[in-house]
Design a protein around this motif. Structure first.
Motif, PDB file in Angstrom:
ATOM      1  N   LEU A   1       5.017 -42.559 -32.262  1.00  0.00           N
ATOM      2  CA  LEU A   1       6.103 -43.496 -32.556  1.00  0.00           C
ATOM      3  C   LEU A   1       7.070 -43.507 -31.379  1.00  0.00           C
ATOM      4  CD1 LEU A   1       6.784 -42.449 -36.254  1.00  0.00           C
ATOM      5  CD2 LEU A   1       5.423 -44.385 -35.449  1.00  0.00           C
ATOM      6  N   GLU A   2       7.828 -44.610 -31.249  1.00  0.00           N
ATOM      7  CA  GLU A   2       8.734 -44.752 -30.110  1.00  0.00           C
ATOM      8  C   GLU A   2      10.125 -45.171 -30.562  1.00  0.00           C
ATOM      9  OE1 GLU A   2       7.242 -47.400 -27.154  1.00  0.00           O
ATOM     10  OE2 GLU A   2       5.194 -46.606 -27.226  1.00  0.00           O
TER      11      GLU A   2
ATOM     12  N   SER B   1       8.536 -46.188 -19.030  1.00  0.00           N
ATOM     13  CA  SER B   1       8.328 -44.746 -19.207  1.00  0.00           C
ATOM     14  C   SER B   1       7.638 -44.448 -20.526  1.00  0.00           C
ATOM     15  CB  SER B   1       9.670 -44.004 -19.151  1.00  0.00           C
ATOM     16  OG  SER B   1      10.243 -44.085 -17.864  1.00  0.00           O
ATOM     17  N   ARG B   2       8.049 -45.153 -21.574  1.00  0.00           N
ATOM     18  CA  ARG B   2       7.408 -44.960 -22.881  1.00  0.00           C
ATOM     19  C   ARG B   2       5.931 -45.354 -22.813  1.00  0.00           C
ATOM     20  NH1 ARG B   2      11.982 -47.777 -24.778  1.00  0.00           N
ATOM     21  NH2 ARG B   2      10.666 -49.492 -25.566  1.00  0.00           N
ATOM     22  N   ARG B   3       5.646 -46.448 -22.092  1.00  0.00           N
ATOM     23  CA  ARG B   3       4.273 -46.935 -21.977  1.00  0.00           C
ATOM     24  C   ARG B   3       3.398 -45.937 -21.228  1.00  0.00           C
ATOM     25  NH1 ARG B   3       5.394 -51.583 -20.045  1.00  0.00           N
ATOM     26  NH2 ARG B   3       4.911 -51.176 -17.860  1.00  0.00           N
TER      27      ARG B   3
ATOM     28  N   GLU C   1      16.607 -40.930 -36.327  1.00  0.00           N
ATOM     29  CA  GLU C   1      16.175 -41.497 -37.607  1.00  0.00           C
ATOM     30  C   GLU C   1      14.662 -41.390 -37.761  1.00  0.00           C
ATOM     31  OE1 GLU C   1      18.078 -42.489 -40.192  1.00  0.00           O
ATOM     32  OE2 GLU C   1      19.650 -41.607 -38.947  1.00  0.00           O
ATOM     33  N   LEU C   2      13.939 -41.679 -36.663  1.00  0.00           N
ATOM     34  CA  LEU C   2      12.481 -41.548 -36.705  1.00  0.00           C
ATOM     35  C   LEU C   2      12.066 -40.115 -37.004  1.00  0.00           C
ATOM     36  CD1 LEU C   2      10.947 -43.683 -33.776  1.00  0.00           C
ATOM     37  CD2 LEU C   2      10.700 -44.042 -36.233  1.00  0.00           C
TER      38      LEU C   2
ATOM     39  N   ILE D   1       6.680 -38.269 -31.239  1.00  0.00           N
ATOM     40  CA  ILE D   1       7.699 -39.313 -31.068  1.00  0.00           C
ATOM     41  C   ILE D   1       8.173 -39.305 -29.627  1.00  0.00           C
ATOM     42  CG2 ILE D   1      10.055 -40.008 -31.669  1.00  0.00           C
ATOM     43  CD1 ILE D   1       9.537 -39.138 -34.518  1.00  0.00           C
ATOM     44  N   ILE D   2       8.243 -40.480 -29.048  1.00  0.00           N
ATOM     45  CA  ILE D   2       8.754 -40.651 -27.686  1.00  0.00           C
ATOM     46  C   ILE D   2      10.117 -41.324 -27.777  1.00  0.00           C
ATOM     47  CG2 ILE D   2       8.390 -41.764 -25.448  1.00  0.00           C
ATOM     48  CD1 ILE D   2       5.364 -41.812 -26.132  1.00  0.00           C
TER      49      ILE D   2
END
Length: 251
Positions: free
Chosen positions: A31-32, A12-14, A41-42, A4-5
């Motif tokens: 997952l992001e 930055s996530r990309r 929550e993730l 998870i990011i």
């Protein structure tokens, strides 16, 4: 392996996702989340192995993550991503496995990922060993391990008729008629089975399973005849104790 990011910056996530997909093996899900609340929550819904967590985010800093898991076990590895090196000390205080400085360097990211991966593998091995140990401990409540030349045989307490001292060895006489010669003293087995009331030591050279007593005879002293017709002597200093015990139980 699930990753998870959590980072408020889309770019930055990309970048992180691109490096993870191209340079890191073993990942089957990424997952992001764009903020800590959604990220938590993730985490709770997906049980990830590794979380890449930005420090500087609106409303909640990544350093606050433990506040959301006060009553839960942290079973994922945290790798902080930050543009500010001064956060490194705080990151390690939170038991982070590593931190990576922005702009993200691919080699540094892969290095941090492999470090987390190794810890996860080590923990899985440790967990498996602990489960195996629990299983063997449960087995030991009902069975005994006898070291024989060909390896180890596991014998139920119920299948052991009696132990007989033979110098520094012990002969283990089994219900099926077999006898195993074990390179252990009788004292070893006496101590090992001291909490098993079915075993009784009537003589310094014998430890018997009371289940297999057939007869108590008086001939040149008292003897116990076992089911296989072996005769086990009762030591003089044990005679009264044993006779009283038999009388209390069977009369």
């Amino acid at each position: 392996m699930k990753v998870i990011i959590i980072d408020d910056e889309k770019r930055s996530r990309r970048v992180l996702r691109s490096i993870l997909e191209e340079a890191c093996d073993g990942i089957n899900s990424i997952l992001e989340a764009s903020n800590l609340i959604d990220g938590v929550e993730l985490i709770k819904d997906n049980n990830p192995n590794i979380v890449f967590l930005d420090v500087e985010m609106p409303k909640h800093s990544g350093l606050e993550i433990l506040d959301f898991f006060k009553d839960k076990t942290i079973n994922f590895q945290i790798i902080f991503t930050t543009a500010y090196e001064q956060y490194a000390v705080e990151a390690f205080k939170l038991s982070a496995i590593d931190y990576v400085l922005k702009p993200i360097d691919e080699k540094e990211l892969v290095k941090a990922f492999e470090k987390a991966k190794q810890v996860i593998n080590d923990n899985q091995i440790k967990s498996k060993l602990e489960n195996l140990e629990k299983a063997l401990h449960q087995l030991s409540l009902n069975k005994i391990a006898l070291e024989v030349p060909k390896g180890i045989i596991f014998v139920s307490h119920e299948d052991i008729m009696y132990f007989e001292a033979d110098g520094v060895y012990t002969k283990v006489h089994l219900e099926n008629g077999k006898t195993e010669l074990i390179c252990r003293t009788l004292k070893h087995f006496t101590e090992q089975l001291q909490n098993q009331p079915i075993f009784y030591k009537p003589h310094r050279s014998y430890l018997i399973n009371l289940k297999f007593m057939k007869e108590l005879v008086k001939k040149d002293g008292f003897h116990i005849v076992m089911n296989n017709l072996s005769t086990i002597p009762i030591a003089r200093d044990r005679k009264d104790e044993f006779i009283q015990m038999v009388n209390r139980v069977f009369n």
